[in-house]
Design a protein around this motif. Structure first.
Motif, PDB file in Angstrom:
ATOM      1  N   GLY A  70      13.056   7.834  -4.544  1.00 57.29           N
ATOM      2  CA  GLY A  70      13.010   6.664  -3.667  1.00 57.29           C
ATOM      3  C   GLY A  70      13.552   6.972  -2.277  1.00 57.29           C
ATOM      4  N   PHE A  71      14.664   7.692  -2.225  1.00 56.92           N
ATOM      5  CA  PHE A  71      15.210   8.076  -0.921  1.00 56.92           C
ATOM      6  C   PHE A  71      14.284   9.063  -0.200  1.00 56.92           C
ATOM      7  N   LEU A  72      13.715   9.974  -0.965  1.00 56.22           N
ATOM      8  CA  LEU A  72      12.823  10.968  -0.364  1.00 56.22           C
ATOM      9  C   LEU A  72      11.608  10.311   0.294  1.00 56.22           C
ATOM     10  N   VAL A  73      10.979   9.382  -0.409  1.00 60.15           N
ATOM     11  CA  VAL A  73       9.735   8.818   0.131  1.00 60.15           C
ATOM     12  C   VAL A  73       9.959   7.719   1.158  1.00 60.15           C
ATOM     13  N   PRO A 108       0.811  -1.231   0.000  1.00 65.77           N
ATOM     14  CA  PRO A 108       0.000   0.000   0.000  1.00 65.77           C
ATOM     15  C   PRO A 108       0.840   1.276   0.000  1.00 65.77           C
ATOM     16  N   TYR A 109       1.963   1.255   0.719  1.00 72.00           N
ATOM     17  CA  TYR A 109       2.836   2.429   0.719  1.00 72.00           C
ATOM     18  C   TYR A 109       3.457   2.630  -0.666  1.00 72.00           C
ATOM     19  N   ALA A 110       3.869   1.555  -1.297  1.00 77.13           N
ATOM     20  CA  ALA A 110       4.469   1.656  -2.616  1.00 77.13           C
ATOM     21  C   ALA A 110       3.473   2.186  -3.636  1.00 77.13           C
ATOM     22  N   VAL A 111       2.221   1.761  -3.539  1.00 81.72           N
ATOM     23  CA  VAL A 111       1.189   2.278  -4.440  1.00 81.72           C
ATOM     24  C   VAL A 111       1.000   3.776  -4.204  1.00 81.72           C
ATOM     25  N   LEU A 112       0.957   4.174  -2.945  1.00 77.71           N
ATOM     26  CA  LEU A 112       0.839   5.602  -2.626  1.00 77.71           C
ATOM     27  C   LEU A 112       2.024   6.373  -3.195  1.00 77.71           C
ATOM     28  N   TRP A 113       3.250   5.867  -3.009  1.00 80.85           N
ATOM     29  CA  TRP A 113       4.432   6.558  -3.527  1.00 80.85           C
ATOM     30  C   TRP A 113       4.405   6.590  -5.050  1.00 80.85           C
ATOM     31  N   GLY A 114       3.897   5.543  -5.689  1.00 83.78           N
ATOM     32  CA  GLY A 114       3.780   5.547  -7.150  1.00 83.78           C
ATOM     33  C   GLY A 114       2.798   6.599  -7.638  1.00 83.78           C
ATOM     34  N   LEU A 115       1.662   6.708  -6.946  1.00 81.42           N
ATOM     35  CA  LEU A 115       0.671   7.722  -7.316  1.00 81.42           C
ATOM     36  C   LEU A 115       1.214   9.136  -7.109  1.00 81.42           C
ATOM     37  N   LEU A 116       1.964   9.335  -6.028  1.00 83.35           N
ATOM     38  CA  LEU A 116       2.557  10.659  -5.789  1.00 83.35           C
ATOM     39  C   LEU A 116       3.620  10.987  -6.838  1.00 83.35           C
ATOM     40  N   TYR A 117       4.359   9.977  -7.292  1.00 82.32           N
ATOM     41  CA  TYR A 117       5.363  10.196  -8.339  1.00 82.32           C
ATOM     42  C   TYR A 117       4.687  10.668  -9.624  1.00 82.32           C
ATOM     43  N   VAL A 118       3.607   9.989  -9.989  1.00 82.00           N
ATOM     44  CA  VAL A 118       2.884  10.392 -11.195  1.00 82.00           C
ATOM     45  C   VAL A 118       2.324  11.806 -11.040  1.00 82.00           C
ATOM     46  N   GLU A 158      21.365  -1.888   3.726  1.00 84.43           N
ATOM     47  CA  GLU A 158      20.213  -2.610   3.168  1.00 84.43           C
ATOM     48  C   GLU A 158      19.080  -1.644   2.824  1.00 84.43           C
ATOM     49  N   ALA A 159      18.785  -0.705   3.708  1.00 80.27           N
ATOM     50  CA  ALA A 159      17.718   0.269   3.456  1.00 80.27           C
ATOM     51  C   ALA A 159      18.086   1.188   2.290  1.00 80.27           C
ATOM     52  N   ALA A 160      19.359   1.558   2.177  1.00 83.23           N
ATOM     53  CA  ALA A 160      19.796   2.411   1.072  1.00 83.23           C
ATOM     54  C   ALA A 160      19.653   1.682  -0.263  1.00 83.23           C
ATOM     55  N   VAL A 161      20.033   0.419  -0.288  1.00 76.35           N
ATOM     56  CA  VAL A 161      19.882  -0.363  -1.522  1.00 76.35           C
ATOM     57  C   VAL A 161      18.415  -0.483  -1.892  1.00 76.35           C
ATOM     58  N   GLN A 162      17.575  -0.744  -0.905  1.00 74.94           N
ATOM     59  CA  GLN A 162      16.144  -0.881  -1.180  1.00 74.94           C
ATOM     60  C   GLN A 162      15.543   0.413  -1.702  1.00 74.94           C
ATOM     61  N   ALA A 163      15.880   1.549  -1.100  1.00 77.09           N
ATOM     62  CA  ALA A 163      15.357   2.835  -1.558  1.00 77.09           C
ATOM     63  C   ALA A 163      15.855   3.151  -2.969  1.00 77.09           C
ATOM     64  N   ALA A 164      17.115   2.855  -3.234  1.00 77.54           N
ATOM     65  CA  ALA A 164      17.681   3.107  -4.559  1.00 77.54           C
ATOM     66  C   ALA A 164      17.052   2.207  -5.613  1.00 77.54           C
ATOM     67  N   VAL A 165      16.859   0.939  -5.284  1.00 81.14           N
ATOM     68  CA  VAL A 165      16.252   0.011  -6.245  1.00 81.14           C
ATOM     69  C   VAL A 165      14.805   0.400  -6.516  1.00 81.14           C
TER      70      VAL A 165
END
Length: 139
Positions: A88-91, A52-62, A108-115
């Protein structure tokens, strides 16, 4: 009751933006989940709570890419990926402000945010929906 062409075009734009936002959010979170399971050794099913957070971040990106200067950067893959990584780092780290740094900052968190950001930026830049909107706006 007949609707005008402009209303249909506007409504179609909202639906396209919604689909693109949900799609890039889910596409971005899948590598995050896989990384956490494979490298981090975490359980798979609790990580589905990130969707759900990723969907929210995707909608905000658009929504953010509707601004002309950002849209030019986001639709070009050469600049879209770095823009996505910064996003990715911002959100993923931005909402953590106020917490102790050691609680959320790790390799690990930095890699995840970057990916997440790289996938969001790349998928958005190559999105067929985005290309359709760009082609329609040039007519």
């Amino acid at each position: 009751m007949a609707t005008s062409t402009a209303t249909r075009k506007y409504g179609r734009g909202i639906v396209d933006a919604w689909h693109t936002g949900v799609g890039i959010g889910i596409a971005g979170v899948i590598p995050m989940i896989l990384f956490s399971v494979v490298v981090g050794g975490k359980d798979l099913f609790p990580l589905f709570g990130l969707i759900p957070y990723a969907v929210l971040w995707g909608l905000l990106y658009v929504a953010a890419t509707r601004l002309n200067p950002v849209e030019r950067l986001a639709t070009d893959p050469r600049t879209g990926v770095p823009l996505g990584i910064a996003y990715g780092f911002l959100v993923w780290w931005g909402p953590q402000v106020g917490k102790p740094v050691g609680e959320y900052v790790s390799v690990e968190a930095a890699v995840q945010a970057a990916v997440f950001g790289a996938v969001v930026g790349l998928v958005y830049a190559y999105s067929s929906t985005r290309a359709g909107v760009d082609a329609a706006s040039e007519r």
